[in-house]
Scaffold this motif. Structure first.
Motif: not given
Length: 217
Positions: A52-54, A189, A11, A49
């Motif tokens: 965790n950074n769209s 997820r 992340n 995913a």
């Protein structure tokens, strides 16, 4: 080495550089894992995913938007994720597709810091022409392969497991212990822990700096 002394934080991934050809890539040192897949397989969504950074990897309703080799730094110096150009449905001139093919091949053949390839496939449509090409390349170069069967939420549990088992049998016959396979859903997820564990193994074993830091801690 104690692998969990200095954990890799996916992340913390941040964009480093885009390369149109091999000469524009970062220094060929440290360790990196490349994500490859057909344009509609969900590759960018899988990377987003994992991290965790769209917004890290570009996603689009128009497949084929990733036209460059994109590098992302991780929290440990010398470790990188790589997003390779997608193939299949990109509405671009033939000359551009040939350009991508040439430089992708050069990257895969010549990049010494490449420690493994994550091949992203839609679990409903595995082993298309591009997928087979990547499998054959890994077979010839002995680079480890991890198959990520995405969009698992689109299938019921039974058919999804059946696809995983069938493909595992097929690819193990070709690649032996150089291949691993899992189901994955960016939407739900699910499968992120399995993917990150595989990447940890490749990256930590492939980077001397990571090993030195772990031993000193």
């Amino acid at each position: 080495m104690t692998a969990n002394v200095n954990p890799i934080h996916y992340n913390a991934a941040r964009f480093l550089i885009s390369a149109d050809k091999l000469s524009q890539c970062p220094d060929d040192s440290g360790a990196e894992v490349a994500f490859a897949g057909r344009s509609n397989a969900g590759k960018s969504s899988a990377i987003n995913a994992l991290t965790n950074n769209s917004k890290l990897a570009r996603t689009s309703k128009t497949p084929g938007r990733t036209q460059l080799i994109n590098f992302f730094d991780l929290n440990i110096e010398g470790l990188r994720l790589v997003d390779l150009p997608g193939y299949g449905y990109a509405k671009v001139p033939i000359a551009m597709k040939e350009h991508w093919q040439k430089h992708l091949d050069q990257y895969l053949q010549q990049r010494a810091s490449l420690k493994g390839v994550v091949l992203v496939m839609d679990i409903r449509h595995p082993m298309k022409e591009f997928d087979l090409m990547m499998v054959e390349w890994c077979q010839s170069t002995h680079v480890p392969l991890h198959v990520l069967l995405t969009k698992a939420d689109k299938l019921k549990r039974g058919p999804a497991q059946s696809t995983v088992l069938s493909l595992r049998k097929e690819l193990t016959a070709l690649l032996g212990d150089k291949v691993t396979i899992q189901s994955f859903s960016a939407l739900k997820r699910t499968g992120i822990d399995t993917l990150s564990a595989r990447l940890d193994e490749w990256l930590s074993q492939g980077c001397d700096k990571y090993e030195e830091e772990s031993e000193e801690s």
